[in-house]
Design an enzyme around this catalytic site. Structure first.
Site, PDB file in Angstrom:
ATOM      1  N   GLY A  59      -3.987   0.219  -5.006  1.00 48.78           N
ATOM      2  CA  GLY A  59      -3.060   1.333  -5.105  1.00 48.78           C
ATOM      3  C   GLY A  59      -2.710   1.592  -6.555  1.00 48.78           C
ATOM      4  CB  SER A  60      -3.662   3.626  -9.008  1.00 48.11           C
ATOM      5  OG  SER A  60      -4.213   4.754  -8.333  1.00 48.11           O
ATOM      6  N   GLY A  61      -0.368   4.366  -7.544  1.00 50.67           N
ATOM      7  CA  GLY A  61       0.719   5.328  -7.671  1.00 50.67           C
ATOM      8  C   GLY A  61       1.710   4.895  -8.724  1.00 50.67           C
ATOM      9  CE  LYS A  63      10.769  -1.365  -2.416  1.00 51.30           C
ATOM     10  NZ  LYS A  63      11.863  -1.040  -3.337  1.00 51.30           N
ATOM     11  NE  ARG A 122       9.225   7.866  -4.000  1.00 47.57           N
ATOM     12  CZ  ARG A 122       8.077   7.174  -3.986  1.00 47.57           C
ATOM     13  NH1 ARG A 122       7.248   7.280  -2.975  1.00 47.57           N
ATOM     14  NH2 ARG A 122       7.744   6.386  -4.980  1.00 47.57           N
ATOM     15  CG  ASN A 123      13.398   7.878   0.743  1.00 47.70           C
ATOM     16  OD1 ASN A 123      12.810   8.398   1.675  1.00 47.70           O
ATOM     17  ND2 ASN A 123      12.877   6.883   0.030  1.00 47.70           N
ATOM     18  CB  ALA A 167       7.784   3.401 -10.575  1.00 49.35           C
ATOM     19  CE  LYS A 193      14.174   0.795  -0.411  1.00 49.88           C
ATOM     20  NZ  LYS A 193      13.620   1.841  -1.288  1.00 49.88           N
ATOM     21  N   GLY A 248       2.677   1.182  -8.169  1.00 51.13           N
ATOM     22  CA  GLY A 248       1.501   0.349  -8.399  1.00 51.13           C
ATOM     23  C   GLY A 248       1.173   0.230  -9.871  1.00 51.13           C
TER      24      GLY A 248
END
Length: 429
Positions: free
Chosen positions: A38-40, A158, A326-327, A204, A262, A43
């Site tokens: 993964g590279s988001g 998550k 972000r949520n 991040a 959460k 990540g």
């Protein structure tokens, strides 16, 4: 004035000395080869510490490979440089930057982006999973073919899933474990792939900027045949003593569930912000939210430790997500759109505001609601229930206040039947 300057200089010198102390890790007998799947944004941020440590510690292969889903990225702003399209993996390897998910952050030279999963995971002994599980699951058979036979894993995902047949919680770490376990050719015995989780108050961009943060590593790895403590070895690979402190616990189930639940509360925090309410309201939402998270874990998971909720994966992650995640952001956008009479769908909010990232909280909200409803437990989770009703059933956003209470049944159970004063709540119809 001079004294103030001297004080400032002294604090700066002291901070510099504290941040630059030498850290000598334990000696390990077996070599470590790390692959990041993964590279988001998260990540790439996690790869900063991992790649730096791999270059630093003798027991690690210095090259860290990061599986990158290949995308065509347009680089150049048309003013300073001419816009051109290039593959994301090539940009990362050439410029040592992930311009889509972590722009402006220098990535270590020993971090190699691999669009080919076989190459990325070949002979890896430690696999770090940090991509949505819906995309990861089909990749697991390929990973199993090429990973080291004694490999182990850590999930940074998550999410939680729910089993429609058993009406229970399906942890991502358990699904990874099942997907990567195999039968040994030498003796025909089953080899169960061990997988832990890393969860915490970790945005991040802040990690990438070097802002101090903590994280919780939950593992139950064994000591290998050479005598290496794989729990501590894993922690050291992930840990950065200066800015990314990783602490170990054994409660994989509680740690992982906190990381997903959460996000539901953070959606509610976004509703509060969209309404223009203040810190008092959000503090109440977080207090009640952490209690519902703990209650949910105790209702549906075995062996959850009460202390887990005071770790970074618990209260700290909840605070961070309800303030800057972000949520929360998308919950606020949703609330304001509803209030302004122009409601937006969750899919459009995700597409327009998250730059390719996933909005996990609303999916988890729906799954939690369905599970609680199937067990006739909605009355014990008024906040979870209210967030769902606003997000999916069109209830007014300001009805979030009706979910901010602890049910009397819960208070009486928690404190015993001799309690005289219990919380009385009047809710609107």
């Amino acid at each position: 004035m001079i004294a103030a300057v001297r004080s400032t200089v002294f604090r700066g010198q002291l901070r510099s000395q504290l941040r630059c102390f030498a850290y000598v890790p334990p000696t390990f007998s077996t070599p470590e080869k790390v692959a990041i799947i993964g590279s988001g944004s998260f990540g790439s941020a996690a790869a900063l510490s991992v790649a730096r440590n791999a270059a630093r510690f003798d027991f690690c292969d210095s090259e860290v490979r990061m599986y990158t889903f290949e995308e065509e990225i347009t680089v150049g702003d048309g003013v300073v440089s001419f816009p051109e399209t290039e593959k994301l993996s090539r940009i990362i390897n050439k410029k040592h930057e992930n311009p889509k998910y972590l722009p402006g952050v220098k990535l270590p030279d020993n971090l190699v982006s691999c669009p080919d999963l076989l190459t990325a995971c070949l002979d890896a002994t430690l696999l770090i999973f940090v991509m949505p599980f819906q995309f990861l699951k089909p990749l697991l058979p390929t990973v199993r073919k090429v990973m080291d036979p004694e490999a182990r894993g850590v999930s940074l995902i998550k999410e939680v899933h729910f089993d429609e047949e058993t009406l229970g919680v399906k942890l991502i770490s358990k699904q990874i474990q099942d997907g990567l376990s195999f039968k040994k050719e030498t003796d025909g015995r089953d080899r169960k792939f061990p997988c832990g989780v890393l969860m915490g108050a970790n945005i991040a961009s802040e990690i990438a900027n070097g802002d101090f943060s903590e994280s919780t590593l939950a593992t139950r790895f064994r000591v290998n045949e050479e005598g290496d403590d794989l729990n501590e070895k894993t922690r050291i690979v992930l840990n950065n003593t200066e800015s990314f402190r990783v602490y170990s616990i054994r409660d994989v189930e509680g740690c992982e569930a906190c990381g997903a639940l959460k996000n539901v509360i953070a959606i509610g925090a976004g509703f509060v912000d969209g309404l223009g309410m203040g810190s008092n309201t959000k503090a109440a939402l977080m207090r009640i939210g952490i209690q519902e998270m703990e209650r949910f874990c105790n209702d549906f998971l075995d062996g959850v430790e009460p202390s887990t909720f005071s770790e970074s994966c618990g209260m700290a992650d909840l605070i961070t997500t309800c303030v800057g995640g972000r949520n929360r952001k998308c919950g606020e956008i949703f609330a304001k759109a509803v209030i302004n009479g122009a409601p937006l769908s969750w899919d459009s909010i995700e597409e327009d505001h998250l730059n390719g990232q996933r909005l996990r909280g609303v999916k988890t909200t729906k799954q939690v609601h369905e599970l609680l409803q199937s067990q006739d437990l909605l009355r014990l989770y008024p906040l979870f229930s209210k967030i769902y009703s606003i997000a999916y059933d069109g209830e007014p956003v300001d009805s979030i206040i009706d979910g901010l209470y602890i049910p009397n049944e819960v208070i009486m159970t928690k404190n015993g039947s001799n309690r005289v004063e219990i919380e009385e709540v009047t809710t609107t119809a």
